[in-house]
Design a protein around this motif. Structure first.
Motif, PDB file in Angstrom:
ATOM      1  N   LEU A  75       0.736  -1.302   0.031  1.00 60.10           N
ATOM      2  CA  LEU A  75      -0.027  -0.088  -0.012  1.00 60.10           C
ATOM      3  C   LEU A  75       0.854   1.472   0.043  1.00 60.10           C
ATOM      4  CD1 LEU A  75      -2.860   1.386   0.217  1.00 60.10           C
ATOM      5  CD2 LEU A  75      -2.887   1.021   2.743  1.00 60.10           C
ATOM      6  N   VAL A  76       1.939   1.386   0.793  1.00 58.43           N
ATOM      7  CA  VAL A  76       2.826   2.423   0.833  1.00 58.43           C
ATOM      8  C   VAL A  76       3.419   2.717  -0.587  1.00 58.43           C
ATOM      9  CG1 VAL A  76       4.816   3.424   1.878  1.00 58.43           C
ATOM     10  CG2 VAL A  76       3.298   2.271   3.231  1.00 58.43           C
ATOM     11  N   LEU A  77       3.910   1.401  -1.183  1.00 54.38           N
ATOM     12  CA  LEU A  77       4.564   1.624  -2.704  1.00 54.38           C
ATOM     13  C   LEU A  77       3.517   2.037  -3.542  1.00 54.38           C
ATOM     14  CD1 LEU A  77       6.670  -1.680  -2.958  1.00 54.38           C
ATOM     15  CD2 LEU A  77       7.322   0.661  -2.469  1.00 54.38           C
ATOM     16  N   LEU A  78       2.307   1.857  -3.348  1.00 53.93           N
ATOM     17  CA  LEU A  78       1.213   2.303  -4.202  1.00 53.93           C
ATOM     18  C   LEU A  78       1.139   3.451  -4.226  1.00 53.93           C
ATOM     19  CD1 LEU A  78      -2.395   0.581  -4.869  1.00 53.93           C
ATOM     20  CD2 LEU A  78      -2.048   2.991  -4.293  1.00 53.93           C
ATOM     21  N   LEU A  79       0.964   4.089  -2.911  1.00 47.45           N
ATOM     22  CA  LEU A  79       1.009   5.794  -2.684  1.00 47.45           C
ATOM     23  C   LEU A  79       1.928   6.464  -3.287  1.00 47.45           C
ATOM     24  CD1 LEU A  79      -0.873   5.525   0.728  1.00 47.45           C
ATOM     25  CD2 LEU A  79      -2.035   5.919  -1.509  1.00 47.45           C
ATOM     26  N   PHE A  80       3.257   5.627  -2.933  1.00 46.43           N
ATOM     27  CA  PHE A  80       4.522   6.332  -3.513  1.00 46.43           C
ATOM     28  C   PHE A  80       4.632   6.589  -5.034  1.00 46.43           C
ATOM     29  CE2 PHE A  80       8.668   5.986  -5.335  1.00 46.43           C
ATOM     30  CZ  PHE A  80       9.313   6.939  -4.897  1.00 46.43           C
ATOM     31  N   THR A  81       4.107   5.673  -5.601  1.00 47.92           N
ATOM     32  CA  THR A  81       4.163   5.759  -7.169  1.00 47.92           C
ATOM     33  C   THR A  81       2.942   6.661  -7.728  1.00 47.92           C
ATOM     34  OG1 THR A  81       4.855   3.507  -7.410  1.00 47.92           O
ATOM     35  CG2 THR A  81       3.611   4.442  -9.124  1.00 47.92           C
ATOM     36  N   TYR A  82       1.848   6.760  -7.009  1.00 50.68           N
ATOM     37  CA  TYR A  82       0.774   7.387  -7.287  1.00 50.68           C
ATOM     38  C   TYR A  82       1.188   9.075  -7.107  1.00 50.68           C
ATOM     39  CZ  TYR A  82      -3.673  10.029  -7.336  1.00 50.68           C
ATOM     40  OH  TYR A  82      -4.733  11.166  -7.449  1.00 50.68           O
ATOM     41  N   ALA A  83       1.935   9.133  -6.323  1.00 49.64           N
ATOM     42  CA  ALA A  83       2.532  10.674  -6.047  1.00 49.64           C
ATOM     43  C   ALA A  83       3.650  10.883  -6.859  1.00 49.64           C
ATOM     44  CB  ALA A  83       2.970  10.957  -4.787  1.00 49.64           C
ATOM     45  N   VAL A  84       4.282  10.244  -7.419  1.00 49.47           N
ATOM     46  CA  VAL A  84       5.395  10.257  -8.646  1.00 49.47           C
ATOM     47  C   VAL A  84       5.049  10.683  -9.823  1.00 49.47           C
ATOM     48  CG1 VAL A  84       7.114   9.177  -9.982  1.00 49.47           C
ATOM     49  CG2 VAL A  84       7.219   8.948  -7.365  1.00 49.47           C
ATOM     50  N   LEU A  85       3.711   9.963 -10.350  1.00 47.14           N
ATOM     51  CA  LEU A  85       2.890   9.992 -11.369  1.00 47.14           C
ATOM     52  C   LEU A  85       2.298  11.303 -11.434  1.00 47.14           C
ATOM     53  CD1 LEU A  85       1.617   6.374 -11.981  1.00 47.14           C
ATOM     54  CD2 LEU A  85       3.477   7.415 -13.109  1.00 47.14           C
ATOM     55  N   ARG A  86       1.588  11.679 -10.471  1.00 48.95           N
ATOM     56  CA  ARG A  86       0.865  13.006 -10.301  1.00 48.95           C
ATOM     57  C   ARG A  86       1.849  14.221 -10.340  1.00 48.95           C
ATOM     58  NH1 ARG A  86      -3.787  14.166 -11.519  1.00 48.95           N
ATOM     59  NH2 ARG A  86      -4.653  15.209  -9.751  1.00 48.95           N
ATOM     60  N   LEU A  87       2.850  14.059  -9.856  1.00 50.51           N
ATOM     61  CA  LEU A  87       4.062  15.112 -10.154  1.00 50.51           C
ATOM     62  C   LEU A  87       4.957  15.107 -10.800  1.00 50.51           C
ATOM     63  CD1 LEU A  87       4.632  15.089  -6.017  1.00 50.51           C
ATOM     64  CD2 LEU A  87       3.096  16.945  -7.196  1.00 50.51           C
ATOM     65  N   GLN A  88       4.817  14.153 -11.951  1.00 52.15           N
ATOM     66  CA  GLN A  88       5.907  14.041 -12.970  1.00 52.15           C
ATOM     67  C   GLN A  88       6.209  15.105 -13.605  1.00 52.15           C
ATOM     68  OE1 GLN A  88       5.446  10.786 -15.774  1.00 52.15           O
ATOM     69  NE2 GLN A  88       4.343  12.050 -17.160  1.00 52.15           N
ATOM     70  N   ASP A  89       5.303  16.289 -13.806  1.00 49.24           N
ATOM     71  CA  ASP A  89       5.551  17.259 -14.718  1.00 49.24           C
ATOM     72  C   ASP A  89       6.538  18.488 -13.707  1.00 49.24           C
ATOM     73  OD1 ASP A  89       3.620  17.711 -12.701  1.00 49.24           O
ATOM     74  OD2 ASP A  89       2.765  19.405 -13.854  1.00 49.24           O
ATOM     75  N   VAL A  90       6.681  18.245 -12.648  1.00 50.12           N
ATOM     76  CA  VAL A  90       7.561  19.128 -11.881  1.00 50.12           C
ATOM     77  C   VAL A  90       8.815  18.304 -11.405  1.00 50.12           C
ATOM     78  CG1 VAL A  90       5.760  20.639 -11.123  1.00 50.12           C
ATOM     79  CG2 VAL A  90       6.210  18.815  -9.733  1.00 50.12           C
ATOM     80  N   LEU A  91       8.821  17.270 -11.620  1.00 48.84           N
ATOM     81  CA  LEU A  91       9.880  16.609 -11.143  1.00 48.84           C
ATOM     82  C   LEU A  91      11.236  16.170 -12.428  1.00 48.84           C
ATOM     83  CD1 LEU A  91       8.186  13.422  -9.251  1.00 48.84           C
ATOM     84  CD2 LEU A  91       9.510  15.267  -8.421  1.00 48.84           C
ATOM     85  N   PRO A  92      12.376  15.873 -11.794  1.00 49.68           N
ATOM     86  CA  PRO A  92      13.379  16.069 -12.794  1.00 49.68           C
ATOM     87  C   PRO A  92      13.326  14.600 -13.692  1.00 49.68           C
ATOM     88  CG  PRO A  92      14.218  15.239 -10.766  1.00 49.68           C
ATOM     89  CD  PRO A  92      12.726  15.587 -10.684  1.00 49.68           C
ATOM     90  N   THR A 109      -2.489   3.095 -12.774  1.00 56.97           N
ATOM     91  CA  THR A 109      -1.105   2.861 -12.984  1.00 56.97           C
ATOM     92  C   THR A 109      -0.337   2.076 -11.866  1.00 56.97           C
ATOM     93  OG1 THR A 109      -1.156   4.162 -15.050  1.00 56.97           O
ATOM     94  CG2 THR A 109       1.197   3.383 -14.168  1.00 56.97           C
ATOM     95  N   ALA A 110      -0.729   3.075 -10.732  1.00 60.94           N
ATOM     96  CA  ALA A 110       0.012   2.637  -9.432  1.00 60.94           C
ATOM     97  C   ALA A 110      -0.541   1.344  -8.957  1.00 60.94           C
ATOM     98  CB  ALA A 110      -0.194   3.568  -8.353  1.00 60.94           C
ATOM     99  N   VAL A 111      -1.763   1.276  -9.021  1.00 57.17           N
ATOM    100  CA  VAL A 111      -2.146  -0.250  -8.739  1.00 57.17           C
ATOM    101  C   VAL A 111      -1.692  -1.352  -9.650  1.00 57.17           C
ATOM    102  CG1 VAL A 111      -4.283  -1.675  -8.588  1.00 57.17           C
ATOM    103  CG2 VAL A 111      -4.372   0.635  -7.640  1.00 57.17           C
ATOM    104  N   SER A 112      -1.669  -0.852 -10.858  1.00 56.97           N
ATOM    105  CA  SER A 112      -1.353  -1.911 -12.013  1.00 56.97           C
ATOM    106  C   SER A 112       0.180  -2.453 -11.599  1.00 56.97           C
ATOM    107  CB  SER A 112      -1.406  -1.434 -13.277  1.00 56.97           C
ATOM    108  OG  SER A 112      -0.737  -2.343 -14.241  1.00 56.97           O
ATOM    109  N   PHE A 113       1.142  -1.555 -11.393  1.00 58.79           N
ATOM    110  CA  PHE A 113       2.278  -2.015 -11.182  1.00 58.79           C
ATOM    111  C   PHE A 113       2.708  -2.461  -9.672  1.00 58.79           C
ATOM    112  CE2 PHE A 113       2.872  -0.073 -14.931  1.00 58.79           C
ATOM    113  CZ  PHE A 113       4.058  -0.362 -15.634  1.00 58.79           C
ATOM    114  N   THR A 114       1.783  -2.213  -8.557  1.00 63.23           N
ATOM    115  CA  THR A 114       1.966  -2.740  -7.424  1.00 63.23           C
ATOM    116  C   THR A 114       1.451  -4.067  -7.390  1.00 63.23           C
ATOM    117  OG1 THR A 114       1.482  -0.605  -6.292  1.00 63.23           O
ATOM    118  CG2 THR A 114       1.084  -2.422  -5.059  1.00 63.23           C
ATOM    119  N   THR A 115       0.355  -4.473  -8.134  1.00 63.32           N
ATOM    120  CA  THR A 115      -0.046  -5.867  -8.128  1.00 63.32           C
ATOM    121  C   THR A 115       0.667  -6.895  -9.082  1.00 63.32           C
ATOM    122  OG1 THR A 115      -1.866  -5.229 -10.006  1.00 63.32           O
ATOM    123  CG2 THR A 115      -2.461  -5.266  -7.724  1.00 63.32           C
TER     124      THR A 115
END
Length: 567
Positions: A75-92, A109-115
């Motif tokens: 679950l923690v990994l899912l939330l982390f990936t969700y945050a990365v994808l939502r903030l992708q435009d401002v991340l390096p 996508t976060a659920v997909s890769f977590t599972t």
């Protein structure tokens, strides 16, 4: 069909069988927590991780605690990936300036890769930045695979232990599998892919001139590193939209063979590891024999149908095999074989478009997923899914001879059978329920591009792929909508964790049981009769459950094709 095609299928099957023991020996060392030659180099890394995280790898866990830690971790990994994808435009590391994903797409996508599903509603090269690929997605390719193997280890301990209250330590299992199995192989594998022509760079685009004289920009990125674990961990998510049909992911016949072998390698090795864990390697060989028998049946049917060609085109006078949707550099045999390998395992990578297969040729990958992908199966998920069917098989055998069912010295009682049935029932409830819902609601009916049986198959395939944690797409379904992103997220989460938790409960129950010595009346579980019973139970359960949906989809599509009708 050709002699070369059948030679490829049989040669591949022989290689898988040959890999089972050497891979299984390494897995068994990790299962027992023994030192390997890599401990000299990676041992300090493992111990440092434990110290930093405050984990005692020797502290064993009961099945409930094991399951809780596994669920929280994912679950923690899912939330982390969700945050990365939502903030992708401002991340390096976003050289193409890609926008952030929308909320429903990022969650899917976060659920997909977590599972370990890696269902992709998007084109990777046009939607996901390099950082998101490496940090948000590739990390799941390792850890979701490690989770599956860890759960398999816990179930093995359930069968092997006597009157025990614990099934291992999730953190130790997951760490050792990642450090000593997945990472080392993927480093070597990625170097092989780079040498074969697969890109590995942080560059974004390369401009080139086509043979027609047109300027073209070709996407690049860290492809080889993702490709290696994508195949070995039976993840399947491609850097490019065309997946393993793209020459930058799968450039040659040799890389194609290596990819297929890497999909099956760990799953086959886990059968030998299981036999060793319970003190009888013949048990593992019996399971692998049943798996490969089912695999050869599926591969044979798919190759036969694809080599026979499209009946609609035959009516129009075009004779020959079905090359639609296939790469010329692979041909019919290698494409048909790949489709069965990737759906027999929970991989989902594709080197041909399954929507362009003949109706019955495309039905085999669909059946593989509906059976729970236990034909070798995904890393960890295949063997623990298969063992659920083994519990049902010994229950059936016990009913026939009037004895309490036993398997590997453990009495199989009502609780274990109920848990096995509960886990197996998750598949039809999710696949058929969500397919029926999508087939009657306007948002669901807006998805398929085809009408009639073929359009129904596109919907059915999507939910079979999602619930089975496969991730391959039949194509022809516009799934990148809030409706399908939402329902497929539910299917993927249910298909993963609503099966894992009952499996761990079975492991805990079995570990607590006494060992019952075999007697003259014990049903033998290593010979041809046992192998035949396993195959029959799997096919009967799958057939009774899914035959009506197959009749409405690919079978009806086939009948329409041979009659010359077009839908």
């Amino acid at each position: 069909m050709t002699f070369q095609g059948w030679t490829l299928i049989l040669f591949f099957t022989a290689l898988v069988a040959a890999l089972a023991k050497p891979v299984g020996v390494w897995l068994f060392a990790l299962y027992e927590g023994r030192r390997t030659p890599l401990h000299r180099v990676l041992g300090p890394v493992e111990n440092g991780f434990y110290r930093l995280s405050g984990i005692d790898p020797e502290a064993e866990q009961g099945w409930r605690r094991y399951a809780l830690h596994m669920l929280v971790f994912n679950l923690v990994l899912l939330l982390f990936t969700y945050a990365v994808l939502r903030l992708q435009d401002v991340l390096p590391l976003n050289p193409r300036g890609l926008a952030a994903m929308g909320a429903d797409g990022a969650m899917n996508t976060a659920v997909s890769f977590t599972t370990n599903t890696n269902w992709q509603w998007y084109a990777g090269e046009a939607t996901v930045s390099n950082l998101s690929q490496m940090l948000g997605l590739t990390i799941h390719n390792f850890l979701s695979a490690a989770t599956g193997i860890a759960v398999a280890f816990a179930l093995f301990r359930g069968f092997a232990r006597r009157e025990a209250k614990t099934v291992g330590n999730f953190w130790a299992d997951c760490t050792r599998v990642t450090l000593y199995l997945l990472l080392p192989i993927c480093v070597v594998y990625a170097l092989f892919l780079i040498a074969s022509g697969v890109p590995q760079t942080l560059s974004s685009l390369v401009d080139t001139t086509s043979l027609e004289g047109l300027r073209q920009s070709i996407a690049l990125g860290p492809v080889a590193s993702q490709e290696a674990i994508k195949m070995l961990g039976t993840n399947g998510g491609g850097f490019f939209n065309a997946n393993s049909a793209h020459p930058f992911e799968n450039p040659t016949a040799l890389t194609n063979l290596a990819q297929m072998l890497s999909i099956f390698a760990i799953g086959a090795g886990l059968t030998w590891c299981f036999g060793k864990a319970v003190g009888n390697t013949r048990q593992g060989w019996a399971i692998l024999t049943a798996m490969l028998t089912l695999f050869l049946i599926g591969a044979g049917v798919t190759y036969w149908q694809e080599a026979a060609g499209n009946p609609v085109l035959h009516h129009l006078g075009a004779i020959g095999g079905n090359m639609e949707g296939k790469e010329v550099r692979f041909g019919i045999a290698a494409s048909a074989l790949f489709s069965v390998v990737t759906t027999a395992a929970s991989c989902g990578a594709v080197n041909a478009m399954h929507d362009s297969f003949t109706a019955l040729g495309g039905m085999v990958p669909l059946i593989n997923m509906q059976l729970g992908e236990v034909v070798v199966g995904g890393v960890g998920a295949g063997i623990y899914g298969f063992l659920l069917f083994a519990l049902l098989a010994v229950f059936v055998a016990g009913l026939m001879v009037g004895r309490t069912p036993e398997y590997l010295g453990k009495k199989i009682e009502a609780r274990e059978v109920k848990l096995a049935v509960l886990a197996i029932a998750v598949l039809p409830l999710s696949i058929l329920g969500l397919t029926a819902l999508s087939a009657v609601l306007p948002d669901g009916l807006a998805g398929p591009l085809n009408k009639g049986p073929h359009g129904f198959t596109e919907i059915l395939y999507a939910f079979a792929s999602g619930t089975g944690n496969n991730g391959s797409a039949f194509a022809g379904l516009s799934a990148g909508t809030p409706f399908y992103n939402g329902l497929l997220s539910v299917a993927m989460w249910v298909g993963r964790f609503f099966i894992i938790v009952p499996v761990l409960a079975v492991a805990g129950n079995l570990a607590a049981k006494k060992h019952t010595p075999e007697t003259a009346g014990s049903f033998p579980t290593t010979g041809p009769l046992w192998i035949g019973l396993l195959i029959a139970v799997i096919l009967i359960v799958g057939g009774l459950t899914f035959l009506p949906s197959l009749a409405l989809g690919p079978i009806a599509d086939h009948l329409a094709m041979i009659s010359g009708q077009l839908f």
